[in-house]
Design a protein around this motif. Structure first.
Motif, mmCIF file in Angstrom:
data_model
loop_
_atom_site.group_PDB
_atom_site.id
_atom_site.type_symbol
_atom_site.label_atom_id
_atom_site.label_comp_id
_atom_site.label_asym_id
_atom_site.label_seq_id
_atom_site.Cartn_x
_atom_site.Cartn_y
_atom_site.Cartn_z
ATOM 1 N N SER A 136 2.201 3.115 15.790
ATOM 2 C CA SER A 136 1.314 3.373 16.967
ATOM 3 C C SER A 136 -0.016 3.705 16.819
ATOM 4 N N ILE A 137 0.155 4.934 15.693
ATOM 5 C CA ILE A 137 -1.175 5.452 15.412
ATOM 6 C C ILE A 137 -2.245 4.340 14.836
ATOM 7 N N LEU A 138 -1.642 3.461 14.099
ATOM 8 C CA LEU A 138 -2.553 2.432 13.246
ATOM 9 C C LEU A 138 -2.918 1.403 14.154
ATOM 10 N N ALA A 139 -1.925 1.043 15.088
ATOM 11 C CA ALA A 139 -2.275 -0.179 15.826
ATOM 12 C C ALA A 139 -3.312 0.220 17.041
ATOM 13 N N ARG A 140 -3.753 1.299 17.246
ATOM 14 C CA ARG A 140 -4.741 1.599 18.056
ATOM 15 C C ARG A 140 -6.256 1.584 17.430
ATOM 16 N N VAL A 141 -6.332 1.425 16.151
ATOM 17 C CA VAL A 141 -7.626 1.214 15.539
ATOM 18 C C VAL A 141 -7.576 -0.245 14.699
ATOM 19 N N SER A 142 -6.408 -0.897 14.970
ATOM 20 C CA SER A 142 -6.602 -2.243 14.164
ATOM 21 C C SER A 142 -6.676 -3.336 14.867
ATOM 22 N N ALA A 143 -7.465 -4.481 14.471
ATOM 23 C CA ALA A 143 -7.424 -5.809 14.968
ATOM 24 C C ALA A 143 -6.156 -6.684 14.707
ATOM 25 N N VAL A 169 0.759 -1.228 -0.106
ATOM 26 C CA VAL A 169 -0.189 0.117 -0.028
ATOM 27 C C VAL A 169 0.880 1.236 0.076
ATOM 28 N N GLY A 170 0.388 2.257 -0.756
ATOM 29 C CA GLY A 170 1.410 3.475 -0.841
ATOM 30 C C GLY A 170 0.549 4.761 -0.824
ATOM 31 N N THR A 171 0.946 5.627 0.095
ATOM 32 C CA THR A 171 0.149 6.800 0.227
ATOM 33 C C THR A 171 0.974 8.157 0.390
ATOM 34 N N SER A 172 0.378 9.161 0.534
ATOM 35 C CA SER A 172 1.240 10.532 0.588
ATOM 36 C C SER A 172 0.270 11.471 1.450
ATOM 37 N N SER A 173 0.132 12.470 0.839
ATOM 38 C CA SER A 173 -0.582 13.690 1.698
ATOM 39 C C SER A 173 -2.034 13.055 1.817
ATOM 40 N N GLY A 174 -2.555 13.294 3.315
ATOM 41 C CA GLY A 174 -3.733 12.844 3.544
ATOM 42 C C GLY A 174 -3.793 11.134 3.928
ATOM 43 N N GLY A 175 -2.429 10.647 4.051
ATOM 44 C CA GLY A 175 -2.305 9.233 4.045
ATOM 45 C C GLY A 175 -2.468 8.646 5.623
ATOM 46 N N VAL A 176 -2.447 9.654 6.631
ATOM 47 C CA VAL A 176 -2.801 8.977 7.843
ATOM 48 C C VAL A 176 -4.024 8.570 8.298
ATOM 49 N N GLU A 177 -5.052 9.432 7.762
ATOM 50 C CA GLU A 177 -6.340 8.985 8.114
ATOM 51 C C GLU A 177 -6.660 8.050 7.115
ATOM 52 N N ALA A 178 -6.338 8.166 5.926
ATOM 53 C CA ALA A 178 -6.715 6.862 5.041
ATOM 54 C C ALA A 178 -6.166 5.508 5.278
ATOM 55 N N LEU A 179 -5.013 5.654 5.847
ATOM 56 C CA LEU A 179 -4.450 4.325 6.427
ATOM 57 C C LEU A 179 -5.201 3.803 7.750
ATOM 58 N N ARG A 180 -5.633 4.624 8.568
ATOM 59 C CA ARG A 180 -6.307 4.518 9.761
ATOM 60 C C ARG A 180 -7.727 3.692 9.325
ATOM 61 N N THR A 181 -8.373 4.398 8.143
ATOM 62 C CA THR A 181 -9.652 3.853 7.757
ATOM 63 C C THR A 181 -9.523 2.365 7.274
ATOM 64 N N VAL A 182 -8.392 2.373 6.450
ATOM 65 C CA VAL A 182 -8.143 1.016 5.608
ATOM 66 C C VAL A 182 -7.695 -0.122 6.843
ATOM 67 N N VAL A 183 -6.992 0.173 7.699
ATOM 68 C CA VAL A 183 -6.301 -0.882 8.620
ATOM 69 C C VAL A 183 -7.450 -1.174 9.579
ATOM 70 N N ALA A 184 -8.420 -0.141 9.957
ATOM 71 C CA ALA A 184 -9.446 -0.345 10.890
ATOM 72 C C ALA A 184 -10.308 -1.261 10.329
ATOM 73 N N SER A 185 -10.665 -1.359 8.969
ATOM 74 C CA SER A 185 -11.648 -2.155 8.345
ATOM 75 C C SER A 185 -11.113 -3.475 8.116
ATOM 76 N N LEU A 186 -9.805 -3.741 8.226
ATOM 77 C CA LEU A 186 -9.552 -5.262 7.930
ATOM 78 C C LEU A 186 -10.096 -6.061 9.033
ATOM 79 N N PRO A 187 -10.472 -7.431 8.453
ATOM 80 C CA PRO A 187 -11.243 -8.299 9.252
ATOM 81 C C PRO A 187 -10.111 -8.923 10.228
ATOM 82 N N ALA A 188 -10.643 -9.195 11.420
ATOM 83 C CA ALA A 188 -9.792 -9.696 12.558
ATOM 84 C C ALA A 188 -8.906 -10.993 11.877
ATOM 85 N N ASP A 189 -9.493 -11.680 11.273
ATOM 86 C CA ASP A 189 -8.750 -12.891 10.910
ATOM 87 C C ASP A 189 -8.029 -12.880 9.627
ATOM 88 N N PHE A 190 -7.649 -11.562 9.242
ATOM 89 C CA PHE A 190 -6.830 -10.970 8.030
ATOM 90 C C PHE A 190 -5.673 -12.059 7.883
#
Length: 336
Positions: free
Chosen positions: A50-57, A9-30
């Protein structure tokens, strides 16, 4: 039969919130292994895991060099290192910057394509310019899957839009749908027999990203010489053509897309203009200083120096107008 379970996955400007959304919506059994690159400065504190870990299963980590690739993990590129893949393990490299950045998206995508072929899913999210387009094209060439955030849904649509322009993408979806889509794609079997041939020179470009000196491969004989110089080292840039893409790389290893090269040259022009303004205005100050000291001794000469100072001020004003016009042109381009 292997799964299509390597996700880059690649991102730049606006990427923190975008990655939070993607990671938070991954299934727990990914069960995929996900590798993330976001453009960050070399002085970044590396807080993204650490930012992403707060929202990721799913566990989110900043990998070490040589760490083994495990399913059900999200690996985040650390500051000032390219995140690259080898069969079964992660490689962290301080190789040449690409598109002005380290970590950069294209090196990750290319290394994944080389190491895992059709098992790769490439994802391009919000961002400016076009890092990721060339790498996503490579992933498609080896039989992988291309996923792009819908530009209408992206905070900064340039990267998704360019990826769609240069690559035949498989999925163009809103951000909230990407996590579930990746959960689905990584459960699918992939046929390895009869896969497409690796693009020419792919292995060389991956080696360059791993800090193997580009000059060892004599890249000057591999690609066409251009009329441009590298904005970082002033070396001659070589032109690479892949499908509809045109890219540039110097013998040191720095690499640019056409858009990024244009942005770099434009910034260099602006820096030169500001330098010219500084030198002209220093001349104005010196001329006035000389005139002041001559006034009581030779009024005619003092007047002459003041006249030169006035002409220099006019020069400075004209150069400032050019800078302002250039900045305005850039702002108009950003809104298109």
């Amino acid at each position: 039969m292997p799964k299509r379970n390597i996700v880059v996955v690649g991102t730049s400007s606006g990427g923190v919130e975008a990655l939070r959304t993607v990671v938070a919506s991954l299934p727990a059994d990914f069960q995929g292994s996900m590798f993330l690159v976001m453009h960050i400065g070399s002085g970044s504190l590396g807080l993204l895991p650490s930012i992403l870990a707060r929202v990721s299963a799913v566990p989110v980590i900043s990998p070490s060099d040589g760490e083994s690739v495990q399913p059900g993990r999200v690996y985040v590129a650390p500051p000032d290192r390219h995140l690259l893949l080898e069969p079964g393990q992660v490689c962290l490299s301080k190789g040449p910057k690409e598109n002005w950045f380290r970590p950069a998206i294209d090196p990750l995508f290319r290394s994944a394509a080389l190491a895992y072929g059709p098992r790769v899913v490439g994802v391009v999210l919000t961002g400016e310019l076009d890092d990721g387009s060339a790498g996503l094209w490579t992933i498609k060439q080896v039989g992988g899957v291309a996923v792009v955030q819908d530009p209408l849904d992206a905070l900064f649509p340039s990267m998704p839009r360019n990826a769609i322009h240069y690559t035949s993408v498989d999925y163009k979806v809103p951000l909230v749908e990407i996590g579930p889509l990746l959960g689905h794609l990584t459960t699918k079997d992939v046929e390895l027999e009869g896969t497409l041939k690796m693009p020419e020179h792919l292995e060389i470009e991956v080696k360059i990203a791993k800090q193997d000196p580009a000059i060892e491969f004599d890249v000057r004989d591999l690609w066409e010489k251009s009329s441009y110089t590298c904005p970082e080292c002033d070396g001659v840039l070589l032109k690479l053509k892949e499908g509809g893409l045109e890219r540039y790389r110097c013998h040191t290893g720095h690499a640019y897309s056409t858009d990024t090269l244009l942005a770099a040259i434009t910034e260099g022009v602006e820096e030169s203009l500001w330098s010219a303004i500084r030198q002209i205005e220093e001349r104005v100050l010196l001329l006035r200083h000389i005139a002041k000291h001559l006034k009581d001794q030779d009024d005619d000469r003092a007047t002459e120096f003041l006249r030169h100072a006035e002409k220099a001020e006019e020069q400075s004003r004209r150069v400032r107008e050019v800078v302002n016009q250039q900045e305005q042109s850039g702002l108009e381009g950003d809104t298109q």
